[in-house]
Scaffold this motif. Structure first.
Motif, PDB file in Angstrom:
ATOM      1  N   LEU B 113       0.719  -1.312   0.038  1.00 44.19           N
ATOM      2  CA  LEU B 113      -0.007   0.043  -0.109  1.00 44.19           C
ATOM      3  C   LEU B 113       0.856   1.180  -0.002  1.00 44.19           C
ATOM      4  N   VAL B 114       1.776   1.316   0.599  1.00 41.35           N
ATOM      5  CA  VAL B 114       3.078   2.529   0.619  1.00 41.35           C
ATOM      6  C   VAL B 114       3.421   2.658  -0.874  1.00 41.35           C
ATOM      7  N   GLY B 115       3.698   1.394  -1.425  1.00 40.68           N
ATOM      8  CA  GLY B 115       4.234   1.731  -2.964  1.00 40.68           C
ATOM      9  C   GLY B 115       3.013   1.973  -3.619  1.00 40.68           C
ATOM     10  N   ASP B 116       2.055   1.638  -3.402  1.00 45.27           N
ATOM     11  CA  ASP B 116       0.764   2.179  -4.378  1.00 45.27           C
ATOM     12  C   ASP B 116       0.564   3.593  -4.080  1.00 45.27           C
ATOM     13  N   ALA B 117       0.696   4.144  -2.700  1.00 45.00           N
ATOM     14  CA  ALA B 117       0.257   5.521  -2.644  1.00 45.00           C
ATOM     15  C   ALA B 117       1.518   6.521  -3.013  1.00 45.00           C
ATOM     16  N   LEU B 118       2.613   5.928  -3.141  1.00 44.16           N
ATOM     17  CA  LEU B 118       3.745   6.616  -3.657  1.00 44.16           C
ATOM     18  C   LEU B 118       3.602   6.823  -5.148  1.00 44.16           C
ATOM     19  N   LEU B 119       3.129   5.949  -5.714  1.00 44.62           N
ATOM     20  CA  LEU B 119       2.963   5.903  -7.361  1.00 44.62           C
ATOM     21  C   LEU B 119       1.951   6.881  -7.671  1.00 44.62           C
ATOM     22  N   THR B 120       0.662   6.903  -6.926  1.00 43.69           N
ATOM     23  CA  THR B 120      -0.189   7.699  -7.172  1.00 43.69           C
ATOM     24  C   THR B 120       0.454   9.141  -6.903  1.00 43.69           C
ATOM     25  N   GLY B 121       1.148   9.213  -5.890  1.00 36.56           N
ATOM     26  CA  GLY B 121       1.437  10.724  -5.351  1.00 36.56           C
ATOM     27  C   GLY B 121       2.245  11.188  -6.414  1.00 36.56           C
ATOM     28  N   ALA B 122       3.138  10.370  -7.496  1.00 37.59           N
ATOM     29  CA  ALA B 122       4.030  10.827  -8.252  1.00 37.59           C
ATOM     30  C   ALA B 122       3.142  11.825  -9.239  1.00 37.59           C
ATOM     31  N   PHE B 123       1.961  11.235  -9.503  1.00 41.09           N
ATOM     32  CA  PHE B 123       1.090  11.958 -10.401  1.00 41.09           C
ATOM     33  C   PHE B 123       0.328  13.271  -9.677  1.00 41.09           C
ATOM     34  N   HIS B 124       0.321  13.361  -8.469  1.00 42.26           N
ATOM     35  CA  HIS B 124      -0.279  14.432  -7.776  1.00 42.26           C
ATOM     36  C   HIS B 124       0.948  15.452  -7.694  1.00 42.26           C
ATOM     37  N   VAL B 125       2.048  15.036  -7.534  1.00 37.80           N
ATOM     38  CA  VAL B 125       3.270  15.945  -7.447  1.00 37.80           C
ATOM     39  C   VAL B 125       3.380  16.811  -8.685  1.00 37.80           C
ATOM     40  N   LEU B 126       3.089  16.283  -9.699  1.00 32.24           N
ATOM     41  CA  LEU B 126       3.261  16.635 -11.200  1.00 32.24           C
ATOM     42  C   LEU B 126       1.880  17.798 -11.453  1.00 32.24           C
ATOM     43  N   ALA B 127       0.826  17.265 -11.073  1.00 34.06           N
ATOM     44  CA  ALA B 127      -0.373  17.951 -11.106  1.00 34.06           C
ATOM     45  C   ALA B 127      -0.408  19.197 -10.422  1.00 34.06           C
ATOM     46  N   THR B 128       0.290  19.142  -9.150  1.00 32.40           N
ATOM     47  CA  THR B 128       0.305  20.436  -8.345  1.00 32.40           C
ATOM     48  C   THR B 128       1.679  20.897  -8.189  1.00 32.40           C
ATOM     49  N   ALA B 129       2.415  21.003  -9.349  1.00 30.94           N
ATOM     50  CA  ALA B 129       3.866  21.500  -9.347  1.00 30.94           C
ATOM     51  C   ALA B 129       3.857  23.159  -9.117  1.00 30.94           C
ATOM     52  N   ASN B 130       2.701  23.626  -9.641  1.00 29.23           N
ATOM     53  CA  ASN B 130       2.511  25.056  -9.419  1.00 29.23           C
ATOM     54  C   ASN B 130       2.164  25.696  -8.472  1.00 29.23           C
ATOM     55  N   ASP B 131       1.838  24.605  -7.231  1.00 31.36           N
ATOM     56  CA  ASP B 131       1.159  25.197  -5.973  1.00 31.36           C
ATOM     57  C   ASP B 131       2.015  26.523  -5.404  1.00 31.36           C
ATOM     58  N   SER B 132       3.221  26.453  -5.410  1.00 32.72           N
ATOM     59  CA  SER B 132       3.884  27.607  -4.685  1.00 32.72           C
ATOM     60  C   SER B 132       4.480  28.368  -5.655  1.00 32.72           C
ATOM     61  N   ALA B 133       4.223  28.320  -7.035  1.00 30.46           N
ATOM     62  CA  ALA B 133       4.838  29.399  -8.107  1.00 30.46           C
ATOM     63  C   ALA B 133       4.120  30.880  -8.250  1.00 30.46           C
ATOM     64  N   VAL B 134       5.208  31.602  -8.352  1.00 32.75           N
ATOM     65  CA  VAL B 134       4.530  33.053  -8.760  1.00 32.75           C
ATOM     66  C   VAL B 134       3.997  33.131 -10.193  1.00 32.75           C
ATOM     67  N   ALA B 135       3.182  33.876 -10.517  1.00 37.03           N
ATOM     68  CA  ALA B 135       2.456  33.766 -11.679  1.00 37.03           C
ATOM     69  C   ALA B 135       3.272  33.351 -12.768  1.00 37.03           C
ATOM     70  N   ASP B 136       4.386  34.437 -13.100  1.00 38.46           N
ATOM     71  CA  ASP B 136       5.102  34.202 -14.190  1.00 38.46           C
ATOM     72  C   ASP B 136       6.104  33.027 -14.348  1.00 38.46           C
ATOM     73  N   GLU B 137       6.210  32.223 -13.120  1.00 37.00           N
ATOM     74  CA  GLU B 137       6.933  31.183 -13.058  1.00 37.00           C
ATOM     75  C   GLU B 137       6.116  29.788 -13.356  1.00 37.00           C
ATOM     76  N   ALA B 138       4.863  29.988 -13.376  1.00 38.97           N
ATOM     77  CA  ALA B 138       4.008  28.876 -13.342  1.00 38.97           C
ATOM     78  C   ALA B 138       4.369  27.988 -14.770  1.00 38.97           C
ATOM     79  N   ILE B 139       4.483  26.613 -14.543  1.00 42.08           N
ATOM     80  CA  ILE B 139       4.493  25.718 -15.930  1.00 42.08           C
ATOM     81  C   ILE B 139       3.258  25.657 -16.352  1.00 42.08           C
ATOM     82  N   SER B 140       3.283  25.547 -17.669  1.00 46.36           N
ATOM     83  CA  SER B 140       1.786  25.368 -18.292  1.00 46.36           C
ATOM     84  C   SER B 140       1.188  24.299 -17.935  1.00 46.36           C
ATOM     85  N   ALA B 141      -0.309  24.284 -17.847  1.00 45.53           N
ATOM     86  CA  ALA B 141      -1.116  22.923 -17.597  1.00 45.53           C
ATOM     87  C   ALA B 141      -0.751  21.944 -18.817  1.00 45.53           C
TER      88      ALA B 141
END
Lengths: 306, 306
Positions: B113-141
């Protein structure tokens, strides 16, 4: 015949065809993609993608190829979870829907890896949902990225996976179990989370003008549909536990009917169903064109089985 | 001290901090997020995210908070793969970097289950990479969605997972093993795929004007960097097998040095390293501002260990 039965007759083969197509391309090693297909194409009802498609239809939108593909992503997650749940270290089930489970058929290491590939594939399906879309039917990249984010939340350490972790504590150990904990920390993440994703993703995938007039309307409708999916999921899980009452008794599993008694569990199930119906009424109030028939039929699926 | 050693001194703590932050939020159950942290924050070198950051730097771009976060996604995938590989049904390793492996420490179901959660989390990290970005440093969706797609290809049934499947055939069975098969069907997907992702994602995450002048330049540079990452990965795996020669001998594992002999394996490793250097030369030819020093240092890491 209910409207949902007709809808399932039409869309089950299309969902299965989409799944089979994507599973064929999911590995260059045909022995391995055959194992992945064995895990997924085993006669499931496709409840989760079907719910997404039903929601899209209730909002009056046509189901395009990209919407169909996007709706199947959740089925990859659901399928991987069954493969891993059946493993000897988890539920140790040798049978799944009357056939050998994946590890019983192919081996334990293979089952771990098939599950891993299916989970990874879910995010591939979302990222490539537009592959066969004509230009004006493509889903925006930002919407697909948002769905990928929501799916990761609902299926990972904040959702389904943590539901499985907590569910383990119900096997032979009763110290942490009380009613509130069982519903909030097991049923909600284990079963509610993916069905909530299905309902919310169907809503988000419908064109915004089909959902509601104003931004506030759409926000309220998204929230109501998320709750609808969650409540349907929890009711579904309680029903499942009612159906498995004798078996759980033998295996010393502390499900809700064991904890609070069968009549109280039925009452609990019905209160979730009733709240889910209230959510549909709320959506109808915001959007008079919303046709809830298919979703009421989903809720009635549960009552029928009692 | 190499430039890479300096770079690692600066960025290892920042990568670890980012990983720890996101792992803390990856589950509401702190016992479970602690297990996830145990699996990831165990003294790894962060080779894969470090390679992404190095590539960004070689193209002259500053590493912003969103780039840092996006670079860590691959480490979640790498970490889950170690947890699942160590399981009794797979390599059955009780130790990982001198400490109990996740299943040895917490139990087998927990490790799955830890492995499953880590794999799932990888895609969460990518999808939320802009969370702390200032506007002009955001990566495009659309860029993040593309990275999510590439990561799913490189890590799933077309990439790392199928490498693991084929690697199983090397444990005690030699019928399917020949040199070409071992490199193309095991080393390439098992180790080349994630490092290719690291190099390509670093390139894609740099601003397009930093990468190359024309669309064709950028296409050629992306291709060269993908090959660079792949070749570095295969050389890295051959080195790993050279280091583990005696142990593999005991365990009857048919690695490349066993198949073709140590001198020929060293020659093979060096030819991949040499091709990787050629890729860097190709990039320099397209982009005179490209500073390859850090990436040469990566390649030299492998030679140093001989």
């Amino acid at each position: 015949m209910t409207k949902l039965a007709d809808f399932q007759l039409e869309w089950t083969p299309k969902l299965n065809h989409q799944l089979e197509d994507d599973l064929t391309r999911a590995s260059n090693d045909s022995d391995f993609s055959d194992m992945m297909k064995y895990a997924v194409l085993n006669g499931g009802k496709r409840l989760r993608p079907m719910l997404s498609l039903a929601v899209i239809t209730c909002f009056g939108q046509k189901i395009t190829p990209s919407l169909l593909k996007a709706a199947t992503a959740v089925e990859w997650v659901h399928s991987y979870s069954l493969v891993h749940d059946d493993l000897p270290a988890m539920d140790n089930d040798l049978l799944r829907r009357g056939k050998p489970s994946v590890h019983a058929q192919f081996g334990e290491a293979e089952a771990i890896l098939v599950g891993d590939a299916l989970l990874t594939g879910a995010f591939h399906v979302l990222a490539t949902a537009n592959d066969s879309a004509v230009a004006d039917e493509a889903i925006s990249a930002s919407e697909l990225l948002t769905l990928s984010q929501i799916l990761s939340v609902q299926s990972g350490g904040l959702g389904m996976v943590i539901g499985q972790v907590h569910d383990m504590y119900n096997h032979g150990q009763q110290s942490r179990v009380d009613e509130r904990w069982l519903i909030d920390e097991v049923y909600t993440p284990k079963t509610g989370a993916l069905l909530a994703f299905s309902a919310l993703s169907g809503t988000r995938l419908a064109k915004s003008q089909d959902i509601g007039q104003t931004v506030q309307d759409r926000f309220d409708i998204n929230s109501a549909m998320l709750t609808f999916g969650h409540d349907f999921g929890v009711a579904f899980q309680i029903q499942d536990d009612l159906d498995d009452f004798d078996q759980d008794d033998t295996e010393n599993i502390m499900s809700l009917p064991h904890l609070i008694g069968i009549p109280a569990a039925i009452q609990k199930r019905d209160s979730y169903l009733s709240n889910a119906r209230q959510m549909l009424a709320d959506v109808s109030r915001h959007n008079p064109k919303f046709d809830r028939t298919l979703l009421d039929d989903f809720l009635n699926l549960i009552g029928d089985k009692v």
